[in-house]
Design an enzyme around this catalytic site. Sequence first.
Site, PDB file in Angstrom:
ATOM      1  N   LYS A 180       2.002  11.874   7.349  1.00 20.15           N
ATOM      2  CA  LYS A 180       0.686  11.488   7.868  1.00 20.15           C
ATOM      3  C   LYS A 180       0.800  10.266   8.788  1.00 20.15           C
ATOM      4  O   LYS A 180       0.201  10.230   9.854  1.00 20.15           O
ATOM      5  CB  LYS A 180      -0.279  11.156   6.713  1.00 20.15           C
ATOM      6  N   ARG A 210      -8.909   9.634  -1.296  1.00 27.57           N
ATOM      7  CA  ARG A 210      -7.837  10.070  -2.192  1.00 27.57           C
ATOM      8  C   ARG A 210      -8.364  10.641  -3.499  1.00 27.57           C
ATOM      9  O   ARG A 210      -7.585  11.102  -4.327  1.00 27.57           O
ATOM     10  CB  ARG A 210      -6.971   8.864  -2.492  1.00 27.57           C
ATOM     11  N   ARG A 260      13.365   7.599   4.139  1.00 23.84           N
ATOM     12  CA  ARG A 260      12.534   6.547   4.743  1.00 23.84           C
ATOM     13  C   ARG A 260      13.034   5.177   4.292  1.00 23.84           C
ATOM     14  O   ARG A 260      13.160   4.260   5.094  1.00 23.84           O
ATOM     15  CB  ARG A 260      11.065   6.760   4.323  1.00 23.84           C
ATOM     16  N   ARG A 280       9.281  -0.503   0.923  1.00 26.68           N
ATOM     17  CA  ARG A 280       8.055  -0.631   0.130  1.00 26.68           C
ATOM     18  C   ARG A 280       8.389  -0.652  -1.357  1.00 26.68           C
ATOM     19  O   ARG A 280       9.256   0.090  -1.818  1.00 26.68           O
ATOM     20  CB  ARG A 280       7.138   0.576   0.422  1.00 26.68           C
ATOM     21  N   ARG A 308       3.194   8.584  -7.915  1.00 27.99           N
ATOM     22  CA  ARG A 308       2.330   8.811  -6.742  1.00 27.99           C
ATOM     23  C   ARG A 308       2.103  10.303  -6.521  1.00 27.99           C
ATOM     24  O   ARG A 308       0.990  10.726  -6.193  1.00 27.99           O
ATOM     25  CB  ARG A 308       2.956   8.184  -5.488  1.00 27.99           C
TER      26      ARG A 308
HETATM   27  P1  AMP Z   1      -0.013   4.873   0.860  1.00 28.86           P
HETATM   28  O1  AMP Z   1       0.554   3.891   1.851  1.00 28.86           O
HETATM   29  O2  AMP Z   1      -1.150   5.677   1.441  1.00 28.86           O
HETATM   30  O3  AMP Z   1       1.043   5.715   0.224  1.00 28.86           O
HETATM   31  O4  AMP Z   1      -0.671   4.001  -0.332  1.00 28.86           O
HETATM   32  C1  AMP Z   1       0.111   3.160  -1.105  1.00 28.86           C
HETATM   33  C2  AMP Z   1      -0.630   2.810  -2.383  1.00 28.86           C
HETATM   34  O5  AMP Z   1      -1.852   2.129  -2.057  1.00 28.86           O
HETATM   35  C3  AMP Z   1      -1.050   3.985  -3.231  1.00 28.86           C
HETATM   36  O6  AMP Z   1      -0.007   4.441  -4.080  1.00 28.86           O
HETATM   37  C4  AMP Z   1      -2.216   3.386  -4.022  1.00 28.86           C
HETATM   38  O7  AMP Z   1      -1.753   2.522  -5.038  1.00 28.86           O
HETATM   39  C5  AMP Z   1      -2.891   2.515  -2.959  1.00 28.86           C
HETATM   40  N1  AMP Z   1      -3.909   3.269  -2.196  1.00 28.86           N
HETATM   41  C6  AMP Z   1      -3.870   3.570  -0.867  1.00 28.86           C
HETATM   42  N2  AMP Z   1      -4.961   4.249  -0.493  1.00 28.86           N
HETATM   43  C7  AMP Z   1      -5.716   4.409  -1.612  1.00 28.86           C
HETATM   44  C8  AMP Z   1      -6.953   5.057  -1.893  1.00 28.86           C
HETATM   45  N3  AMP Z   1      -7.661   5.690  -0.928  1.00 28.86           N
HETATM   46  N4  AMP Z   1      -7.423   5.015  -3.172  1.00 28.86           N
HETATM   47  C9  AMP Z   1      -6.746   4.387  -4.146  1.00 28.86           C
HETATM   48  N5  AMP Z   1      -5.560   3.776  -3.978  1.00 28.86           N
HETATM   49  C10 AMP Z   1      -5.041   3.768  -2.706  1.00 28.86           C
END
Ligand code: AMP
Length: 192
Positions: free
Chosen positions: A13, A88, A127, A139, A150
């Site tokens: 994404k 999400r 990554r 990360r 996740r």
């Molecule tokens: P991402 O970079 O999108 O993989 O997000 C990393 C982490 O941020 C996720 O594993 C969640 O802990 C938190 N996070 C990101 N977006 C959301 C969301 N829309 N709702 C809840 N937690 C989020």
Amino acid sequence: MRLILLGPPGAGKGTQAARLVEKFDIPQLSTGDMLRAAVKAGSPVGLKAKAVMDAGGLVSDEIVVGIISDRIEEADAKKGFILDGFPRTVAQAEALDALLAKKHMELDAIVELKVDEDALLARIENRARETLAAGGTVRADDNPEAFKVRLDAYRVQTAPVSAYYASKGTLKTVDGMLPIDGVTKALDKILA
Ligand code: AMP
């Protein structure tokens, strides 16, 4: 162009969103990036979110909906935006519908990147390796344990978001297993 990109962690994404930012001159609004920035800044939201993020869990709907509601009002989002990592949960999707209606905004497209789950862990490990090789910082949640959490969170809480949009007839899907340029082409076609 107001767009939502859906798909599991590691689906690509972020990579595709970066290309769409160039093409449409609109910002990529990644709740993950915004939360990581809040953690780094040590803000109250960041302090609340850090532990749950490091473990791979989901931050509360209230926090992320608040962040997005404020962010889409900013000047650079006037022409549109790409939502990446939000909504999400179905509760977030419903909250987004309500806040867009209130702001008299409409979505142009909701696209899901479909990928083979077996390939995802390899992508995440890759990554992490590439980031390290480039001298960057990996990360905290890009490790096999947090990734599993996740992916589970995705299956249980986020996969129903695709079903939510599919039931409204607004979901489009793209094969996320294609090479990066192939995914971009498929997206271009949908968004043309
Ligand atoms: P991402 O970079 O999108 O993989 O997000 C990393 C982490 O941020 C996720 O594993 C969640 O802990 C938190 N996070 C990101 N977006 C959301 C969301 N829309 N709702 C809840 N937690 C989020």
